[in-house]
Design a protein around this motif. Structure first.
Motif, mmCIF file in Angstrom:
data_model
loop_
_atom_site.group_PDB
_atom_site.id
_atom_site.type_symbol
_atom_site.label_atom_id
_atom_site.label_comp_id
_atom_site.label_asym_id
_atom_site.label_seq_id
_atom_site.Cartn_x
_atom_site.Cartn_y
_atom_site.Cartn_z
ATOM 1 N N HIS A 55 25.599 55.402 -0.954
ATOM 2 C CA HIS A 55 24.962 55.381 0.364
ATOM 3 C C HIS A 55 24.619 53.958 0.766
ATOM 4 N N LYS A 56 24.322 53.779 2.031
ATOM 5 C CA LYS A 56 23.798 52.507 2.521
ATOM 6 C C LYS A 56 22.847 52.788 3.672
ATOM 7 N N VAL A 57 21.889 51.869 3.848
ATOM 8 C CA VAL A 57 20.850 52.030 4.856
ATOM 9 C C VAL A 57 20.772 50.757 5.695
ATOM 10 N N PHE A 58 20.643 50.903 7.013
ATOM 11 C CA PHE A 58 20.371 49.746 7.855
ATOM 12 C C PHE A 58 19.499 50.181 9.028
ATOM 13 N N THR A 59 18.862 49.209 9.669
ATOM 14 C CA THR A 59 17.939 49.495 10.769
ATOM 15 C C THR A 59 18.519 49.037 12.096
ATOM 16 N N LEU A 60 18.052 49.668 13.177
ATOM 17 C CA LEU A 60 18.426 49.298 14.541
ATOM 18 C C LEU A 60 17.160 49.182 15.382
ATOM 19 N N ASP A 61 17.173 48.267 16.353
ATOM 20 C CA ASP A 61 16.009 48.047 17.211
ATOM 21 C C ASP A 61 16.262 48.552 18.631
ATOM 22 N N ASN A 62 15.173 48.669 19.358
ATOM 23 C CA ASN A 62 15.220 49.000 20.802
ATOM 24 C C ASN A 62 16.082 50.218 21.149
ATOM 25 N N PRO A 63 15.717 51.414 20.777
ATOM 26 C CA PRO A 63 14.493 51.783 20.068
ATOM 27 C C PRO A 63 14.663 51.666 18.543
ATOM 28 N N ASP A 64 13.528 51.787 17.812
ATOM 29 C CA ASP A 64 13.550 51.680 16.358
ATOM 30 C C ASP A 64 14.249 52.887 15.736
ATOM 31 N N ARG A 65 15.254 52.589 14.920
ATOM 32 C CA ARG A 65 16.000 53.641 14.215
ATOM 33 C C ARG A 65 16.372 53.166 12.818
ATOM 34 N N ILE A 66 16.565 54.138 11.935
ATOM 35 C CA ILE A 66 17.130 53.874 10.610
ATOM 36 C C ILE A 66 18.389 54.717 10.482
ATOM 37 N N VAL A 67 19.461 54.088 10.017
ATOM 38 C CA VAL A 67 20.730 54.792 9.819
ATOM 39 C C VAL A 67 20.991 54.902 8.329
ATOM 40 N N LEU A 68 21.231 56.116 7.877
ATOM 41 C CA LEU A 68 21.553 56.392 6.475
ATOM 42 C C LEU A 68 22.958 56.970 6.408
ATOM 43 N N ASP A 69 23.881 56.229 5.804
ATOM 44 C CA ASP A 69 25.258 56.695 5.614
ATOM 45 C C ASP A 69 25.445 57.158 4.178
ATOM 46 N N GLY A 82 25.639 63.341 11.997
ATOM 47 C CA GLY A 82 26.996 63.289 12.518
ATOM 48 C C GLY A 82 27.947 62.859 11.421
ATOM 49 N N LYS A 83 29.231 62.850 11.726
ATOM 50 C CA LYS A 83 30.245 62.450 10.753
ATOM 51 C C LYS A 83 30.955 61.204 11.254
ATOM 52 N N ASN A 84 31.163 60.277 10.334
ATOM 53 C CA ASN A 84 31.938 59.081 10.601
ATOM 54 C C ASN A 84 33.077 59.069 9.586
ATOM 55 N N GLY A 85 34.158 59.777 9.911
ATOM 56 C CA GLY A 85 35.213 60.012 8.929
ATOM 57 C C GLY A 85 34.690 60.973 7.870
ATOM 58 N N LYS A 86 34.740 60.573 6.588
ATOM 59 C CA LYS A 86 34.205 61.403 5.504
ATOM 60 C C LYS A 86 32.745 61.079 5.208
ATOM 61 N N THR A 87 32.188 60.138 5.947
ATOM 62 C CA THR A 87 30.798 59.711 5.719
ATOM 63 C C THR A 87 29.843 60.514 6.581
ATOM 64 N N LEU A 88 28.792 61.057 5.939
ATOM 65 C CA LEU A 88 27.725 61.736 6.656
ATOM 66 C C LEU A 88 26.751 60.675 7.163
ATOM 67 N N ARG A 89 26.527 60.662 8.462
ATOM 68 C CA ARG A 89 25.589 59.694 9.047
ATOM 69 C C ARG A 89 24.334 60.422 9.521
ATOM 70 N N LEU A 90 23.181 59.980 9.001
ATOM 71 C CA LEU A 90 21.888 60.513 9.418
ATOM 72 C C LEU A 90 21.140 59.408 10.154
ATOM 73 N N VAL A 91 20.711 59.681 11.364
ATOM 74 C CA VAL A 91 19.983 58.700 12.179
ATOM 75 C C VAL A 91 18.541 59.169 12.327
ATOM 76 N N LEU A 92 17.595 58.337 11.885
ATOM 77 C CA LEU A 92 16.175 58.648 11.979
ATOM 78 C C LEU A 92 15.595 57.921 13.192
ATOM 79 N N ASP A 93 15.242 58.661 14.231
ATOM 80 C CA ASP A 93 14.565 58.089 15.388
ATOM 81 C C ASP A 93 13.085 57.927 15.031
ATOM 82 N N LEU A 94 12.584 56.692 15.142
ATOM 83 C CA LEU A 94 11.244 56.371 14.655
ATOM 84 C C LEU A 94 10.206 56.313 15.766
#
Length: 442
Positions: free
Chosen positions: A54-68, A94-106
């Motif tokens: 897995h990998k984790v990264f953050t996004l701003d405006n609005p605040d989110r965390i993405v877990l692949d 959602g799915k990104n190819g074979k990767t499960l993507r979970l988006v946490l809206d903060l």
């Protein structure tokens, strides 16, 4: 038959296809998602059917965390996850190819920390995502310098073992260690808080997990005079029974000294309780001597308190051993804080599990620990505490001089004549020049 180069290539390709097919079949499923809320962070635990990168990264405006989560699918129902008091507004998938993507809206920005956990006796593969409040990291976690306040309370750090995703041992009737010991910890805190001169501080106040080092760090943060960790033992044989009290072993103390002296993180920490010192500006020899003195004093007090608690518990419960035991438990390794661990009984024993889950027995155990603590500190209170001041006042004395009368001495010292007679076992008011009288507390 001779195998041609062409046949070898075909064979290799066929094997590769089979291998890829196996990976596809063994794609991990996110079977369940759980959330635990602590004062400084929220923990999300993803139960997986198998290992997954897995990998984790953050996004701003609005605040989110993405877990692949690679090569994975979602089976868990995210709608039923209780997010009300967490920093997470909602979780999308959602799915990104074979990767499960979970988006946490903060609801607000947090700092994520993720790691994998291998299967154990209770759980399979897990992916853990901790969401820390930003102010709880960095400088906020550094130990504050103790304040030498005259008349302060004696602070007892009370550590209820396990919590959150870690239930501890589970006894008959599904009674869980984490629940039993938290109830005892809260009862012990209640008793201490009701006693003038004492204050209880819980390392955890609810059902969430704290790391072993995090528990001792919390005790140091509160400038604790004692650390008490409460547990309930377990063994594969349900006949095992008995409570026990533990202190740090010599081997455990030696290894911790080495860790502190070698670690830059530890070197700047304070040792020695109130009025303590830092090791960061000391040479290696002096630092070693100071640390050894601090740990020696801490272990002596630990043994004294543990012995009193052991004596108190054996008045109503069976003891696993007739003496205080020693081990290298991580939670006992604070060099500057006397630390003990109490195993309140074997939760794996049906009879003891039945006792441990009752309110009356929990109060008995908390009372035994409470009395052991108070007995020690009434005899040996830390400097500048209310108990130390009271003891010093109780130990006042007065030497009779010519012209003194018992009533005049009582008046001068602000005590009643009756109490002065009583504390000195006087049958009448006759006193002699040079006689030393004890002055009771006013």
């Amino acid at each position: 038959m001779r195998i041609t180069k062409y046949q070898r290539v075909v064979s290799w390709l066929f094997g590769a296809v089979l291998l890829l097919g196996a990976f596809a079949v063994n794609a991990a499923e996110v079977e369940k998602v759980r959330i635990w809320l602590a004062p400084d962070h929220a923990r999300l635990v993803f139960d997986l059917s198998g290992p997954a990168a897995h990998k984790v990264f953050t996004l701003d405006n609005p605040d989110r965390i993405v877990l692949d989560v690679e090569n994975s699918t979602l089976k868990a129902d995210l709608e039923r996850l209780g997010l009300d008091k967490s920093p997470v507004e909602r979780i999308r998938s959602g799915k990104n190819g074979k990767t499960l993507r979970l988006v946490l809206d903060l609801k607000h920005g947090v700092r994520p920390k993720s790691f994998d956990l291998k299967p154990n006796q209770k759980y399979g593969h897990r992916l853990v995502l901790d969401l820390y409040e930003k102010e709880s990291l960095g400088k906020a976690t550094k130990t504050a310098e103790p304040q030498a306040i005259a008349g302060r309370d004696i602070v007892i750090a009370i550590d209820a073992g396990h919590g959150g995703d870690d239930p501890g041992a589970i006894g008959s009737g599904r009674v869980r260690e984490k629940d039993v010991v938290l109830a005892m910890a809260k009862e012990l805190k209640r008793r201490l808080d009701q006693t003038p001169g004492y204050k209880g501080q819980l390392t955890r106040t609810g059902d969430y997990y704290i790391s072993l080092r995090g528990r001792t760090t919390a005790a140091r943060k509160h400038n604790a005079d004692l650390f008490v960790s409460i547990h309930a033992d377990a063994f594969k044989d349900p006949r095992a029974r008995g409570a026990s009290v533990w202190v740090l072993s010599s081997r455990g103390a030696s290894s911790e000294m080495g860790r502190w002296l070698a670690s830059k993180e530890n070197s700047a920490d304070l040792i020695g309780g109130v009025g303590s010192v830092s090791l960061d500006d000391k040479d290696n020899v002096l630092a070693s001597v100071l640390l050894d003195m601090s740990m020696t004093a801490s272990r002596e007090d630990s043994r004294s308190i543990a012995k009193g608690i052991h004596t108190n518990i054996k008045r109503f419960a069976r003891m696993h051993k007739s003496h205080v035991e020693q081990a290298g438990f991580v939670v006992l390794k604070s060099p500057d804080i006397p630390s003990i661990l109490v195993e309140t009984g074997f939760i794996s024993n049906p009879g003891e599990a039945a006792n441990l889950k009752t309110r009356s027995y929990q109060k008995k155990m908390a009372d035994a620990i409470y009395k052991g603590i108070v007995q020690h500190f009434e005899r040996k209170p830390p400097a500048l505490t209310l108990i130390a001041q009271r003891k010093a006042k109780d130990n006042r004395s007065y030497k009779v001089v010519r012209g003194d009368t018992l009533s005049v001495i009582a008046s001068k010292n602000g005590v009643s004549l009756a109490s002065l007679r009583k504390v000195n076992s006087l049958k009448n008011d006759t006193i002699k020049v040079g006689q030393v009288l004890r002055i009771p507390a006013s």
